[in-house]
Structure formats: C-alpha cells, structure tokens
Design a protein around this motif. Structure first.
Motif, PDB file in Angstrom:
ATOM      1  N   GLY A 154      29.101  80.798  63.666  1.00 17.85           N
ATOM      2  CA  GLY A 154      28.529  79.745  64.496  1.00 17.85           C
ATOM      3  C   GLY A 154      28.062  80.256  65.832  1.00 17.85           C
ATOM      4  O   GLY A 154      27.168  81.102  65.914  1.00 17.85           O
ATOM      5  N   LEU A 155      28.696  79.779  66.901  1.00 16.08           N
ATOM      6  CA  LEU A 155      28.307  80.184  68.253  1.00 16.08           C
ATOM      7  C   LEU A 155      28.548  81.684  68.451  1.00 16.08           C
ATOM      8  O   LEU A 155      29.640  82.173  68.167  1.00 16.08           O
ATOM      9  CB  LEU A 155      29.116  79.367  69.270  1.00 16.08           C
ATOM     10  CG  LEU A 155      28.709  79.510  70.739  1.00 16.08           C
ATOM     11  CD1 LEU A 155      27.303  78.975  70.974  1.00 16.08           C
ATOM     12  CD2 LEU A 155      29.713  78.799  71.639  1.00 16.08           C
ATOM     13  N   TYR A 156      27.561  82.384  68.940  1.00 16.40           N
ATOM     14  CA  TYR A 156      27.621  83.847  69.128  1.00 16.40           C
ATOM     15  C   TYR A 156      28.116  84.534  67.845  1.00 16.40           C
ATOM     16  O   TYR A 156      28.880  85.503  67.888  1.00 16.40           O
ATOM     17  CB  TYR A 156      28.547  84.215  70.297  1.00 16.40           C
ATOM     18  CG  TYR A 156      28.323  83.415  71.558  1.00 16.40           C
ATOM     19  CD1 TYR A 156      27.089  83.417  72.210  1.00 16.40           C
ATOM     20  CD2 TYR A 156      29.357  82.657  72.106  1.00 16.40           C
ATOM     21  CE1 TYR A 156      26.896  82.668  73.363  1.00 16.40           C
ATOM     22  CE2 TYR A 156      29.163  81.907  73.267  1.00 16.40           C
ATOM     23  CZ  TYR A 156      27.929  81.922  73.886  1.00 16.40           C
ATOM     24  OH  TYR A 156      27.740  81.184  75.039  1.00 16.40           O
ATOM     25  N   ALA A 157      27.728  83.978  66.697  1.00 14.06           N
ATOM     26  CA  ALA A 157      28.100  84.509  65.375  1.00 14.06           C
ATOM     27  C   ALA A 157      29.620  84.506  65.143  1.00 14.06           C
ATOM     28  O   ALA A 157      30.132  85.255  64.308  1.00 14.06           O
ATOM     29  CB  ALA A 157      27.517  85.911  65.161  1.00 14.06           C
ATOM     30  N   CYS A 158      30.330  83.655  65.854  1.00 15.47           N
ATOM     31  CA  CYS A 158      31.779  83.531  65.676  1.00 15.47           C
ATOM     32  C   CYS A 158      32.109  82.217  64.962  1.00 15.47           C
ATOM     33  O   CYS A 158      31.336  81.262  65.034  1.00 15.47           O
ATOM     34  CB  CYS A 158      32.472  83.546  67.037  1.00 15.47           C
ATOM     35  SG  CYS A 158      32.225  85.067  67.948  1.00 15.47           S
ATOM     36  N   PRO A 159      33.272  82.158  64.327  1.00  5.72           N
ATOM     37  CA  PRO A 159      33.674  80.923  63.651  1.00  5.72           C
ATOM     38  C   PRO A 159      33.679  79.735  64.617  1.00  5.72           C
ATOM     39  O   PRO A 159      34.276  79.830  65.693  1.00  5.72           O
ATOM     40  CB  PRO A 159      35.091  81.233  63.162  1.00  5.72           C
ATOM     41  CG  PRO A 159      35.145  82.722  63.058  1.00  5.72           C
ATOM     42  CD  PRO A 159      34.263  83.241  64.148  1.00  5.72           C
ATOM     43  N   THR A 160      33.015  78.652  64.227  1.00  8.40           N
ATOM     44  CA  THR A 160      32.810  77.528  65.145  1.00  8.40           C
ATOM     45  C   THR A 160      32.918  76.194  64.415  1.00  8.40           C
ATOM     46  O   THR A 160      32.421  76.053  63.303  1.00  8.40           O
ATOM     47  CB  THR A 160      31.394  77.622  65.775  1.00  8.40           C
ATOM     48  OG1 THR A 160      31.264  78.871  66.445  1.00  8.40           O
ATOM     49  CG2 THR A 160      31.138  76.490  66.755  1.00  8.40           C
ATOM     50  N   ILE A 161      33.568  75.253  65.058  1.00  6.77           N
ATOM     51  CA  ILE A 161      33.601  73.888  64.528  1.00  6.77           C
ATOM     52  C   ILE A 161      32.831  72.986  65.476  1.00  6.77           C
ATOM     53  O   ILE A 161      33.032  73.023  66.690  1.00  6.77           O
ATOM     54  CB  ILE A 161      35.055  73.376  64.408  1.00  6.77           C
ATOM     55  CG1 ILE A 161      35.820  74.161  63.343  1.00  6.77           C
ATOM     56  CG2 ILE A 161      35.092  71.879  64.103  1.00  6.77           C
ATOM     57  CD1 ILE A 161      35.291  74.028  61.932  1.00  6.77           C
ATOM     58  N   VAL A 162      31.927  72.186  64.892  1.00  7.21           N
ATOM     59  CA  VAL A 162      31.203  71.192  65.675  1.00  7.21           C
ATOM     60  C   VAL A 162      31.658  69.814  65.202  1.00  7.21           C
ATOM     61  O   VAL A 162      31.616  69.528  64.008  1.00  7.21           O
ATOM     62  CB  VAL A 162      29.674  71.318  65.483  1.00  7.21           C
ATOM     63  CG1 VAL A 162      28.947  70.268  66.327  1.00  7.21           C
ATOM     64  CG2 VAL A 162      29.194  72.715  65.830  1.00  7.21           C
TER      65      VAL A 162
END
Ligand SMILES: Cc1cc2nc3c(=O)[nH]c(=O)nc-3n(C[C@H](O)[C@H](O)[C@H](O)COP(=O)(O)O)c2cc1C
Ligand code: SF4
Ligand code: FES
Lengths: 444, 158
Positions: free
Chosen positions: A214-222
C-alpha cells in the motif's frame, strides 16, 4: 452553535440503549477531550492496548460482523487479517475521509463533532495491525474538519493517548492529519495512496492489494471514518452486543445521509435493516416529501448506486436487502426526488460529475464518460436523436467491468438503471425535444 | 518570493511528518493556496525548494487537483455546489441569483475584483443544501435572504 447546521437524530440516539455513533453529536462540548473522556472516551483504546493482543482485537472485530461503511461493505476484521504477519516493513493505517460521493455527508459530522471517536477507533485499528504512524486523509475543502481533527490530535498527544510509550505499554503511535486535494477519485483507496504519496491521484492496478503493498509499498489498511468510529464501541461492549443491532448478516448501526426532496434532510443513525419508507416519511427523520408530492425515485447508497422506484420503498436498509432490490447500500447516502423531477436532468448532473472526476488512466472511463455526457446533454437540451438511448446503452456496456477502478462502473450503473426504470421518459424527451415533467427547482 | 514566512514555516513543519518528503506536496499546495488565493509556477518552485523535491513533481501533482485555481481569482471565490442533492433544492437557481446579484456570469470575476463565481461538484454538505463555499468557509441551507446578507457582509469587509 455548530459549524454545520445539519440535522441529526442525536436526541433519539441518546435515549436508545444501543445506538452509539451519534450519542453526543449535539453536545458542543464533545469535541473537548475532557468531556469525551467523561463520556467514556478512550476507555476502549486503553483496554485494547493494555489487555488485548492484536489478534484478539482482530477476532473481536471479525466476530462483530462490522462491515466497511465507505461503500464496498467489506468486513473490517477480515481486511485487517490480510496484513502479512512476517513482513519486516512498517505497516500503515489510513482513515479515508475524502467523503465526496454525491449525497454523502456523514463523516464530516463525526470529524467536526466527535473527532476523538475517530482517533480512538484509528488507534485501536493501528495497534491491531502493528502500525506506528497512522494517517487521516481529509478532503481539502473540509477546512473545519481538518482544524477540528488537528486540535483533537494535539489534545490526544497531551493526554498521552498518542505518542511514545502510550499508557506505559511500550507501544509508540503517531498520527498525521493530511489535507487532500478535493478529488472524488482520491476516495478510491489506491488513488488515495498515490495522492498521499504526493503523486497525481490516479488509481493503481490491483493486485497487489494495499494490505500487501500500500502506502510506500508497505502493508496498509484503508478504512472509512464511520467504520473506524464504530470500532471503540465493539471493543467496549463486545462483538455479541454489537450483533444485537441490525440484521444477522448486516449487524450494527449506520448513519444515513438523507438529502433531496424530503422535508427534513439530515444525518440519521439507525440500525441496519431500518425501513426506507420510515426514514423518508417518519416525522423523526425525513418527515415526508416537500409539497407532499409523490416520490419518483430514490438513490439509496450514494450517487453510484442504482435507483429504487416509488413502488420499492418498503425495503430494509441493509447490505443484502438492497442487493436483492437490485441496488446497493454503498455509503448510506439516500437521495430522494419527487414526481416533478426529469430523470434525464438527474442523470446529466451525475454523468457531468463522473466525467469531471475520472482520473483519465483508462480509456473506457476517460472517453466513455465524455461521450455519455455529450449524448445525455443533447437529449436534455432537446436535441436528442433517434437511437440515442441505444447508443447510451452501448457506451455503458463498453465501460462496465472494463476499467481499472470501480469509478467506471459507478458512472454507468445509475444510467443503466435510469433507462431500465424510465425508458419511456427518455424516449419522450428525444421525440418531443423536452422534459416529460418540468424540472425547475427554485431555492427559497 | 511569494510565500510568506508563516507559510514556509508551516510547510517545513509538514515535511517532518512523513516518511517521504514528497507526501508533503499536497498539504504544502493547500497552505500556499490559502495564502495566495491561487497557484502558479512561481509557487511550485518555492514549494519544491522547501520540500526538496524536483519542481516538476510539484507541478505535476498540483495540476491534477481542480480544487486549486491556477489563475488569479477575486478576493472571494464563490463555489456553488451544482451536484444532485443541491440541484434538487435549487442550486441552478442559486447560481442564477448570484449571477444577477454580482452582475457576472459563472466563471467570471466582478470588476472590483472582489468576487469570482464558479460551480463545483459535491462538497459533502448534501443534507444542508443548497450550499456554497467562499474561500475556506461553507455556507449551508442557503436562502435568498441569507445570500443577500453574506454578500453584503463581504462587501463591507472588502
Ligand atoms: C471512486 C471511488 C470513490 C470512493 N470514495 C470513498 C470515500 O470518499 N470515502 C471512503 O471511505 N471510501 C471511498 N471509496 C471506497 C474506498 O475505495 C475503500 O473501499 C474504503 O475506504 C474502505 O473502507 P471501509 O472498508 O471501511 O469502507 C471510494 C471508492 C471509489 C471507487
Ligand atoms: S475507471 Fe476511471 S477513475 Fe478509475 S482508473 Fe479508470 S479512468 Fe481512472
Ligand atoms: S450535492 Fe451539493 S454538497 Fe453534496
């Protein structure tokens, strides 16, 4: 007294044993952290951080059946469980406060009148996924929401709910309030990620899904504002309690933004499964239709969802029932219009919006929405040609399911539904070069 | 130099909040817009310098977002929501009323440079329609009387 004079049913919610999101939104003091705490605020965050394991929190949210309130209705706990357990990268939680689906104005109330509830929900979610820096992406026009959230974050740091070593647990958590660019597409989670990275707000091709990259290619929850604001209540009272609200498959309560031709537009928190007719006509909610006219149609879940016609109003507002009725719960924005509304005019308003908001990355959506606006505009202006309805259907067919993100489908679904339900009216408009019913709404 | 010290300091403060500088572009544009009233190349260059990213990256991002005017506008930018919920409660007639009162067409600026009138998409204020945003503020549940009063107040303020 409040920045926005929007009507809510806080008084009713305060009387109820179960409704919870709006309990304090008519209390002007609720934005202050001391008052929020007096009302039981930050108890859930403390409980989660000091007595629960991240996996336990995720399980509790899973068990509660809480589904995303931003539009797609994806189960929140399940989404959180997609974060890879073994990734060495930082993880991010983003609260989606881009609120720009026409008809939707509920997240703003939460941010403006109960900002600490949003922070508390975010903190719990962040801890559950192992995030140490969380963001709230607020659409740029919401200056007042941004100020409110910023002030609340500052208070939360001062009181030790955020920052280093929260509650002596050894857990560090920072929060950033980010002002966005006011683009509808930036509410789509992958476009939001690009926008937050400082890029143009264009959608990304999935997979990879944000939970992995996700964000900056890191795991991300939206997650949506309302989804996250619901989380502290689940933690405080438990999943079993939460499931006593709503229906079996759609547990919990939901805020519906009611707008259009009702006598009392507003934001109303009700249990999922609430009757649409009641929401529109009951004096505690919509109070009926202006001028006591007849309903012509309702958009039940924000401008992207198919119409319900007047004979379909006896429907439950929950994910399954609306799907059965051929529409969607979406963001819970119920837009009502009465018998004097030209359907071609309604659709022109909507397609103009989608054309303007298309990010332009894929051809069917970029070009298709432009063509659709042209054709629909000429019909609306009385210059429609024989075959235009079929042409619209053809263009719609070439967009639906062929785009990178769901905005393309969102543009098309109301149009297809409007033609299906009111085909004769479209034809009348083309043949007679004018509206079947004259739309000319004056403001007071 | 267009950006004042206050704006610059606030932009610098933002940069520290993100793992990557580039994320501060949009908040920086917002800060600049609130100070200047619109954005242009000069502003992009100054922001690029403060954030330490190439100018073109700032310009690229800025041009995507229609929320920021790219040309000078009047002191008060009146943005009327013309989307569906507002339109059902008379947004189109609100625009006409403003055109009359200000003696300009949508998209134009008054001769005294005080007001610019534009229409915008849904501003998340649908249950208090019709509505408009003037610079940073929302004006909701509009009636003719309210509009008269708001314009009068702004005229007096100048
Ligand atoms: C064009 C488009 C616009 C969207 N806008 C929003 C929005 O403004 N707010 C929001 O929460 N979700 C929005 N969504 C949905 C998000 O992509 C995402 O599903 C949601 O934020 C996830 O949160 P939830 O699971 O808590 O609902 C949008 C989706 C699309 C396709
Ligand atoms: S569907 Fe439209 S908004 Fe979505 S990526 Fe394609 S062009 Fe962009
Ligand atoms: S439609 Fe006007 S604010 Fe949403």
């Amino acid at each position: 007294m409040f920045y926005s004079p929007v009507r809510t049913n806080a008084a009713e919610v305060a009387q109820s044993e179960k409704l919870h999101l709006f309990r304090f939104v008519e209390d002007p003091e609720q934005v202050k952290i001391d008052i929020y705490e007096t009302h039981g605020g930050y108890k859930a965050w403390k409980k989660a951080l000091t007595s629960m394991k991240p996996a336990e929190i995720i399980d509790e949210i899973k068990k509660s059946g809480l589904r995303g309130r931003g539009g797609a209705g994806f189960p929140a706990g399940m989404k959180w469980s997609f974060i890879p357990k073994d990734s060495p990268k930082p993880r991010y939680l983003i609260c989606n406060a881009d609120e720009s689906e026409p008809g939707t104005c509920k997240d703003r109330v939460l941010m403006e009148r109960d900002p600490h509830a949003v922070i508390e929900g975010m903190a719990i979610a962040a801890f559950a996924i192992g995030c140490h820096r969380m963001f709230i992406y607020i659409r740029g026009e919401f200056n007042h929401s941004i100020d409110r959230m910023q002030a609340a974050v500052k208070e939360a740091y001062e009181k030790g709910h955020l920052g280093k070593n929260v509650y002596g647990s050894g857990y560090d958590l920072d929060m950033v309030v980010h002002s966005g660019g006011g683009a509808y597409i930036c509410g789509e989670e992958t476009a939001l990620l690009n926008s937050l990275e400082g890029e143009r707000g264009m959608s990304r091709i999935r997979p990879p899904f944000p939970a992995i990259e996700g964000l900056y290619a890191c795991p991300t929850i939206v997650n949506n504002v309302e989804t996250l604001a619901s989380v502290p209540h689940v933690i405080n009272h438990g999943a079993d309690w939460y499931k006593t609200l709503g229906t079996e498959k759609s547990p919990g309560s939901k805020i519906f933004s009611l707008s259009g031709h009702v006598k009392q537009p507003g934001n109303y928190e009700v249990e999922l499964g609430f009757n649409l007719k009641k929401l529109i006509y009951d004096p505690a909610y919509g109070g009926g239709i202006r001028g006591d006219k007849k309903v012509k149609g309702v958009i039940p879940g924000g401008s992207s969802t198919p119409f319900l016609t007047a004979d379909m109003l006896d429907v439950s507002l929950d994910y399954e029932s609306l799907a059965e009725a051929g529409s969607m719960l979406g963001s819970g924005a119920v837009i009502v219009f009465h018998e004097d509304t030209c359907i071609v005019w309604v659709i022109l308003k909507l397609i103009h919006f989608y054309r303007h908001e298309s990010c332009g990355k894929c051809t069917p959506c970029r070009e298709g929405t432009g063509w659709l606006e042209q054709i629909i505009r000429r019909i609306e202006q009385g210059k429609g040609k024989p075959g235009d309805v079929e042409l619209i259907e053809d263009v719609c067919g070439n967009i639906l399911g062929r785009t990178i993100c769901p905005l393309g489908d969102a543009a098309v679904m109301p149009i297809q539904s409007a033609i299906k339900n009111w085909r004769d009216e479209w034809q009348y408009h083309i043949d007679n070069k004018k509206c079947l019913v004259k739309t000319g709404f004056e403001f007071k | 130099m267009i950006l004042n010290d206050n704006s610059k300091a606030r932009i610098r403060e933002r940069v520290g909040l993100y793992p990557r500088h580039k994320s501060a572009i949009l908040p920086a544009l917002t800060i600049a817009y609130h100070q200047v009233g619109h954005l242009n190349d000069e502003v992009y260059k100054e922001i690029a310098k403060i954030i330490k990213v190439p100018y073109v990256e700032v310009a690229e991002a800025a041009t995507f977002y229609t929320m920021f005017p790219k040309e000078p506008v009047g002191k008060y930018l009146i943005q009327v929501c013309h989307n569906i919920s507002c339109a059902l409660l008379g947004a189109d007639s609100l625009v006409e009323y403003l055109e009359q009162k200000l003696d300009i067409k949508k998209g134009e600026t008054t001769k005294d440079n005080l007001f610019t009138l534009v229409t915008v998409e849904c501003l998340g204020s649908c249950a208090t329609a019709p509505m408009m945003q003037i610079n940073q503020d929302y004006y909701e549940n509009l009636t003719r009387e309210k509009v008269d009063r708001i314009l009068e107040e702004l005229r007096v303020k100048g």
